[in-house]
Design a protein around this motif. Sequence first.
Motif, PDB file in Angstrom:
ATOM      1  N   UNK A   3       1.481  -6.618   4.882  1.00  0.00           N
ATOM      2  CA  UNK A   3       1.091  -5.276   5.475  1.00  0.00           C
ATOM      3  C   UNK A   3       0.868  -4.395   4.134  1.00  0.00           C
ATOM      4  N   UNK A   4      -0.136  -3.360   4.203  1.00  0.00           N
ATOM      5  CA  UNK A   4      -0.732  -2.514   3.218  1.00  0.00           C
ATOM      6  C   UNK A   4      -0.027  -1.211   3.600  1.00  0.00           C
ATOM      7  N   UNK A   5       0.400  -0.597   2.442  1.00  0.00           N
ATOM      8  CA  UNK A   5       0.826   0.756   2.689  1.00  0.00           C
ATOM      9  C   UNK A   5      -0.273   1.588   1.969  1.00  0.00           C
ATOM     10  N   UNK A   6      -0.739   2.582   2.630  1.00  0.00           N
ATOM     11  CA  UNK A   6      -1.542   3.784   2.082  1.00  0.00           C
ATOM     12  C   UNK A   6      -0.661   5.085   1.948  1.00  0.00           C
ATOM     13  N   UNK A   7      -0.699   5.711   0.931  1.00  0.00           N
ATOM     14  CA  UNK A   7       0.007   6.994   0.731  1.00  0.00           C
ATOM     15  C   UNK A   7      -0.979   7.878   0.301  1.00  0.00           C
ATOM     16  N   UNK A  41       2.239   5.321  11.068  1.00  0.00           N
ATOM     17  CA  UNK A  41       1.953   6.477  10.225  1.00  0.00           C
ATOM     18  C   UNK A  41       3.186   7.446  10.229  1.00  0.00           C
ATOM     19  N   UNK A  42       3.661   8.228   9.138  1.00  0.00           N
ATOM     20  CA  UNK A  42       4.794   9.074   9.120  1.00  0.00           C
ATOM     21  C   UNK A  42       4.176  10.159   8.147  1.00  0.00           C
ATOM     22  N   UNK A  82       2.111   8.467   4.745  1.00  0.00           N
ATOM     23  CA  UNK A  82       2.199   6.931   4.589  1.00  0.00           C
ATOM     24  C   UNK A  82       1.738   6.292   5.865  1.00  0.00           C
ATOM     25  N   UNK A  83       0.780   5.549   5.603  1.00  0.00           N
ATOM     26  CA  UNK A  83       0.354   4.669   6.800  1.00  0.00           C
ATOM     27  C   UNK A  83       0.731   3.051   6.382  1.00  0.00           C
TER      28      UNK A  83
END
Length: 140
Positions: A3-7, A41-42, A82-83
């Motif tokens: 998984x990738x996390x984008x902030x 997303x949150x 964050x996604x």
Amino acid sequence: MPKRISDVSLHVYVTPETLEHVVTTVRRVVDEHVADRDVFAWRFTLPIDSDHPAHAELETRWRRAHPAADPGARGSYEIALSLVADAELLTAADLNALERQLVLGISAGGGTEGVPYAIHASSRDSFDLEENRELDLSIF
């Protein structure tokens, strides 16, 4: 698949009432951005301390635009997003598109026009938070 996390970190200098408009705009933009995709997303919103560099920059920008005005109840806030998804869903182009949509949403009105803001986005392919501790603030 990893998984990738984008902030995305959005800093704004606003009154509490305008903050509600900004958060509503952010919610709408993110909902539209992740619609029909397998992206989790949150979002959370926090006040920024007055000694934080982002606060000083945003307040200065507001005061330059309103030299004789009292800032009143304005304060600085961070809206952090964050996604999380598969890497092919959270590309650099995707993150750039989200940033543009957020900027356009804030600039478009509905009580949010003229809001001083700073936005920074980053991605990581790891859940190891120690590896990704530093957050670079870019002010546009």
